[in-house]
Design an enzyme around this catalytic site. Structure first.
Site, PDB file in Angstrom:
ATOM      1  N   ASP A  33      -0.124   2.585   3.569  1.00 57.36           N
ATOM      2  CA  ASP A  33       1.054   3.400   3.935  1.00 57.36           C
ATOM      3  C   ASP A  33       2.104   3.193   2.841  1.00 57.36           C
ATOM      4  OD1 ASP A  33       2.495   4.341   6.994  1.00 57.36           O
ATOM      5  OD2 ASP A  33       3.668   4.115   5.160  1.00 57.36           O
ATOM      6  N   ASP A 133       1.731  10.157   3.945  1.00 58.48           N
ATOM      7  CA  ASP A 133       1.812   8.934   3.118  1.00 58.48           C
ATOM      8  C   ASP A 133       0.909   7.823   3.621  1.00 58.48           C
ATOM      9  OD1 ASP A 133       3.208   7.929   5.338  1.00 58.48           O
ATOM     10  OD2 ASP A 133       4.588   6.783   4.070  1.00 58.48           O
ATOM     11  N   GLU A 134      -0.105   8.164   4.423  1.00 59.03           N
ATOM     12  CA  GLU A 134      -0.971   7.086   4.911  1.00 59.03           C
ATOM     13  C   GLU A 134      -2.424   7.505   5.066  1.00 59.03           C
ATOM     14  OE1 GLU A 134      -0.747   5.983   9.089  1.00 59.03           O
ATOM     15  OE2 GLU A 134       0.842   7.445   9.360  1.00 59.03           O
TER      16      GLU A 134
HETATM   17  P1  TTP Z   1       6.568   6.715   7.579  1.00 52.66           P
HETATM   18  O1  TTP Z   1       5.437   6.106   6.803  1.00 52.66           O
HETATM   19  O2  TTP Z   1       6.595   6.534   9.049  1.00 52.66           O
HETATM   20  O3  TTP Z   1       7.949   6.145   7.035  1.00 52.66           O
HETATM   21  P2  TTP Z   1       8.394   5.782   5.563  1.00 52.66           P
HETATM   22  O4  TTP Z   1       7.284   5.922   4.594  1.00 52.66           O
HETATM   23  O5  TTP Z   1       9.628   6.550   5.237  1.00 52.66           O
HETATM   24  O6  TTP Z   1       8.817   4.254   5.691  1.00 52.66           O
HETATM   25  P3  TTP Z   1       7.888   2.973   5.849  1.00 52.66           P
HETATM   26  O7  TTP Z   1       6.478   3.459   5.848  1.00 52.66           O
HETATM   27  O8  TTP Z   1       8.206   2.118   4.654  1.00 52.66           O
HETATM   28  O9  TTP Z   1       8.311   2.347   7.123  1.00 52.66           O
HETATM   29  O10 TTP Z   1       6.642   8.259   7.302  1.00 52.66           O
HETATM   30  C1  TTP Z   1       6.303   8.844   6.051  1.00 52.66           C
HETATM   31  C2  TTP Z   1       7.249   9.975   5.719  1.00 52.66           C
HETATM   32  O11 TTP Z   1       7.228  10.964   6.743  1.00 52.66           O
HETATM   33  C3  TTP Z   1       8.689   9.547   5.570  1.00 52.66           C
HETATM   34  O12 TTP Z   1       8.999   9.081   4.271  1.00 52.66           O
HETATM   35  C4  TTP Z   1       9.437  10.785   5.944  1.00 52.66           C
HETATM   36  C5  TTP Z   1       8.530  11.508   6.919  1.00 52.66           C
HETATM   37  N1  TTP Z   1       9.029  11.318   8.306  1.00 52.66           N
HETATM   38  C6  TTP Z   1       9.839  12.285   8.855  1.00 52.66           C
HETATM   39  O13 TTP Z   1      10.119  13.315   8.216  1.00 52.66           O
HETATM   40  N2  TTP Z   1      10.325  12.108  10.120  1.00 52.66           N
HETATM   41  C7  TTP Z   1      10.050  10.981  10.853  1.00 52.66           C
HETATM   42  O14 TTP Z   1      10.515  10.839  11.992  1.00 52.66           O
HETATM   43  C8  TTP Z   1       9.196   9.971  10.264  1.00 52.66           C
HETATM   44  C9  TTP Z   1       8.858   8.720  11.045  1.00 52.66           C
HETATM   45  C10 TTP Z   1       8.717  10.193   9.006  1.00 52.66           C
HETATM   46 MG    MG Z   2       5.387   5.116   4.939  1.00 56.73          MG
END
Ligand code: TTP
Ligand code: MG
Length: 390
Positions: A33, A133-134
């Protein structure tokens, strides 16, 4: 005879047997991720943001600040800002801390995500993207089920993403998807957690049951009623009791998740839907010729991808990231799927020409994308298409 019985037993055990049907190897599953993805992309593009709170927002357009935070970098999170928070509230929390508020540019993050997934796909046995992103991945066969080798694979993946995109990510490696996901969550930001089969039980036992994938607030409160707080306590609960409370399917899943024996395999992601390449230009320019020249390698890469995967395409898109960092695109869609990659080179300059005229601004980065992919053998080839009807 003994050997045969043992063999059968191992094959039925979900913890044995690789994805390619190789028995006897302990499964090696990863979850990757990217860290604060959208905000990190913005930081990479504009390094002066580093160290400041950054929020990437979706503006609804109703009033100037109505909308929500899509994601926040870790500096902004220190002030309690998180995904889904109204922009107004986030701004209040960041008042006096020099925040940067950025409009979400999904197109840009998607192009980068696609590139990363493509690169990852070449480094693992099976890749299952599960979000922008995962992804889950399986490296059982390439590591021979060896967890020291798995650590090296994960380190190479992290190094590759740093090298190619300058982005940090978190990775967890374990014997099941649930364990791998817990590992990557725990590694955030930038870390790596390896949970070998031998350490799985002691790793899982003290964790809050609410950390398990699929366990939300509702399930957590039922578990609390049952006096179950940790994963260890959940693992010790009788399966019959869990099935009675949560139904057969979810009850069984909970038991499996708590013991790290969830057997859901990593399944190769969907077929690629597009191929793309994006570059940072040597200097900002409006000149379509200059842009196209610098995309030459990128177009060659896309041609190679189309040829090696036997894909045709319907649409060519020029992607321009302007000096104000907004992304603009212009596409051409052919009436029928085509498989001659030279069409990309012929189409792209005109698209950038139009883009440059409509925006009136210089490009800072530029990219090419082909989409509407299909299998060549099922499509009319260009020469057939152009051949006059008899
Ligand atoms: P995540 O992987 O949940 O969050 P992140 O990458 O920003 O942070 P981290 O993994 O370090 O905790 O989500 C990936 C992307 O998806 C995030 O950068 C933005 C988008 N996203 C939204 O648009 N709305 C949301 O509610 C979430 C959770 C994510
Ligand atoms: Mg992330």
């Amino acid at each position: 005879m003994d050997e045969i019985q043992d063999h059968t037993h191992r094959l039925q055990n979900p913890l044995n047997g690789g994805p390619q049907g190789i028995p006897f190897l302990p499964k090696v599953i990863g979850h990757i991720d990217l860290d604060y993805f959208y905000a990190q992309v913005e930081e990479v593009e504009n390094p002066s943001l580093k160290g400041r709170p950054v929020i990437v927002c979706v503006f609804s357009g109703r009033t100037e600040d109505s909308g929500v935070v899509s994601t926040a970098n870790y500096k902004a999170r220190e002030f309690g800002v998180h995904s889904g928070m109204p922009i107004v509230q986030a701004k209040k929390r960041l008042e006096g801390h020099d925040p940067e508020v950025i409009r979400m540019d999904h197109e840009k993050y998607e192009v980068i995500s696609n590139r990363i997934m493509e690169e990852l796909g070449q480094m693992v046995d099976v890749l299952e993207p599960t979000g922008i992103d995962e992804a889950f991945f399986d490296v059982t066969s390439s590591t021979g089920g060896d967890y020291s080798q798995a650590r090296r694979s994960a380190e190479s993946i992290k190094a590759a993403i740093t090298r190619s995109e300058n982005l940090s990510c978190s990775i967890g490696i374990g014997r099941s998807k649930v364990v791998a996901k817990l590992g990557s969550d725990m590694a955030k930001p930038g870390g790596l957690t390896i949970i070998s089969p031998e350490t799985t039980e002691s790793f899982l036992a003290p964790l809050d049951a609410s950390k398990l994938y699929g366990v939300g607030p509702k399930t957590t409160s039922v578990l609390e009623e049952m006096d179950i707080r940790t994963v260890g306590e959940l693992a010790k609960t009788s399966p019959t009791e869990l099935e009675r409370r949560f139904g057969r399917k979810f009850g069984r899943y909970l038991q499996a998740a708590a013991t790290g024996t969830d057997a859901d395999p990593v399944v190769a992601g969907l077929e690629p839907v597009q191929f793309s390449r994006i570059v940072t230009l040597r200097r900002n320019t409006r000149d379509p010729k200059e842009v196209t020249e610098q995309l030459s390698e990128g177009m060659k890469y896309i041609q190679g991808k189309l040829t090696s995967s036997g894909k045709s395409f319907k649409t060519v898109t020029a992607v321009g990231i302007l000096t104000d960092l907004s992304t603009k695109t212009k596409s051409k869609t052919f009436e029928t799927a085509v498989s001659d990659p030279t069409l990309i080179r012929e189409t792209v300059p005109a698209l950038f020409d139009e883009l440059s005229k409509t925006t009136g601004k210089e490009f800072r980065r530029a990219g090419v994308r082909v989409s509407g992919l299909g299998d060549v053998e099922n499509q009319t080839s260009l020469s057939e298409f152009l051949r006059p009807a008899r």
